[in-house]
Design a protein around this motif. Structure first.
Motif, mmCIF file in Angstrom:
data_model
loop_
_atom_site.group_PDB
_atom_site.id
_atom_site.type_symbol
_atom_site.label_atom_id
_atom_site.label_comp_id
_atom_site.label_asym_id
_atom_site.label_seq_id
_atom_site.Cartn_x
_atom_site.Cartn_y
_atom_site.Cartn_z
ATOM 1 N N HIS A 1 35.162 62.203 28.332
ATOM 2 C CA HIS A 1 34.416 62.859 27.264
ATOM 3 C C HIS A 1 35.139 62.940 26.017
ATOM 4 C CE1 HIS A 1 31.139 65.304 25.700
ATOM 5 N NE2 HIS A 1 32.368 66.350 25.250
ATOM 6 N N MET A 2 34.199 62.655 24.956
ATOM 7 C CA MET A 2 35.006 62.900 23.281
ATOM 8 C C MET A 2 33.939 63.550 22.640
ATOM 9 S SD MET A 2 36.555 59.063 22.727
ATOM 10 C CE MET A 2 35.224 58.885 21.440
ATOM 11 N N GLU A 3 34.712 64.475 21.867
ATOM 12 C CA GLU A 3 33.649 64.994 20.973
ATOM 13 C C GLU A 3 34.320 64.911 19.595
ATOM 14 O OE1 GLU A 3 32.757 69.624 19.740
ATOM 15 O OE2 GLU A 3 32.647 68.967 22.102
ATOM 16 N N SER A 4 33.571 64.432 18.586
ATOM 17 C CA SER A 4 34.262 64.213 17.184
ATOM 18 C C SER A 4 33.570 65.163 16.269
ATOM 19 C CB SER A 4 34.318 62.642 16.933
ATOM 20 O OG SER A 4 33.011 62.121 16.911
ATOM 21 N N SER A 5 34.442 65.379 15.027
ATOM 22 C CA SER A 5 34.100 66.018 13.788
ATOM 23 C C SER A 5 34.613 65.492 12.561
ATOM 24 C CB SER A 5 34.562 67.710 14.076
ATOM 25 O OG SER A 5 34.109 68.312 15.091
ATOM 26 N N GLU B 1 39.585 73.429 27.465
ATOM 27 C CA GLU B 1 38.748 72.381 27.742
ATOM 28 C C GLU B 1 38.689 71.012 27.371
ATOM 29 O OE1 GLU B 1 33.960 72.225 27.158
ATOM 30 O OE2 GLU B 1 34.515 74.391 27.418
ATOM 31 N N ALA B 2 39.413 70.698 26.198
ATOM 32 C CA ALA B 2 39.985 69.276 26.015
ATOM 33 C C ALA B 2 41.429 69.054 26.337
ATOM 34 C CB ALA B 2 39.830 69.046 24.468
ATOM 35 N N ILE C 1 38.977 64.361 16.919
ATOM 36 C CA ILE C 1 38.536 63.971 18.198
ATOM 37 C C ILE C 1 39.162 64.823 19.326
ATOM 38 C CG2 ILE C 1 37.928 62.072 19.741
ATOM 39 C CD1 ILE C 1 37.941 60.262 17.531
ATOM 40 N N ARG C 2 38.270 65.743 20.133
ATOM 41 C CA ARG C 2 38.646 65.988 21.335
ATOM 42 C C ARG C 2 38.420 65.322 22.437
ATOM 43 N NH1 ARG C 2 37.049 68.769 17.335
ATOM 44 N NH2 ARG C 2 35.080 68.781 17.748
ATOM 45 N N VAL C 3 39.432 65.127 23.218
ATOM 46 C CA VAL C 3 39.342 64.229 24.440
ATOM 47 C C VAL C 3 39.585 64.923 25.750
ATOM 48 C CG1 VAL C 3 40.357 62.015 25.461
ATOM 49 C CG2 VAL C 3 39.944 62.065 23.025
ATOM 50 N N ARG C 4 38.712 64.684 26.673
ATOM 51 C CA ARG C 4 38.963 65.152 27.990
ATOM 52 C C ARG C 4 38.865 63.847 28.993
ATOM 53 N NH1 ARG C 4 34.800 68.763 28.808
ATOM 54 N NH2 ARG C 4 33.458 67.043 29.531
#
Length: 160
Positions: free
Chosen positions: A139-143, A108-109, A74-77
């Motif tokens: 913002h979160m982006e998960s893989s 970015e993260a 998970i990338r977190v901003r």
């Protein structure tokens, strides 16, 4: 607490490489691999631990074998970088046993997390009940991890 840097000789490097491969071997085996006496292994290990070179000697558990079949990155901003936001996020992450890695990033993260879960529904529960409730996160982006091509704790000490 900042620890003093110590000089490492080739025997220390051999001992550290042997520990990284398998810390469960006997001191005699470590001594043989490091090229020193068993009594020296004990003294060197104590010195390396006190200096903070050896952080811990642990057993690595295979997640799949204990029912943790899902892992995700998970990338977190964060919303902002105010002290209160950073503290809220860090406090949350340090309490979350499912987080096995958290690093601060450039780019970015702001942070990258690795999370382990029983399965996909459990992962969703973790995200919804913990991460999405953190007001500091913008913002979160998960893989979801599909395959572990390489997953090691072993440092490349041969190259030092």
């Amino acid at each position: 607490m900042k620890r003093a840097t110590i000089a490492l000789d080739e025997a220390d490097h051999r001992l550290l490489r042997a520990l990284q491969r398998d810390a469960s071997v006997s001191q005699s085996e470590l001594a043989e691999q490091a090229g020193v006496s068993p009594s020296l292994v004990s003294r060197r290990l104590s010195r390396l631990k006190e200096a903070g070179v050896v952080r811990a000697i642990v057993g690595l558990v295979e997640p799949q074998q204990v029912g943790l079949t899902c892992s995700a990155i998970i990338r977190v901003r964060l919303k902002d970088h105010a002290a209160a936001s950073v503290k809220a996020f860090r406090d949350l992450v340090t309490r979350m046993r499912e987080v096995t890695l958290c690093v601060m990033l450039t780019g970015e993260a702001d942070y990258l997390l690795k999370i382990v879960a029983r399965d996909l529904p459990h992962f969703q529960e973790i995200v919804q009940s913990k991460l999405l409730r953190c007001a500091a996160i913008a913002h979160m982006e998960s893989s979801i991890v599909l395959e572990h091509l390489k997953d090691t704790t072993e440092l490349p000490l041969d190259e030092l």
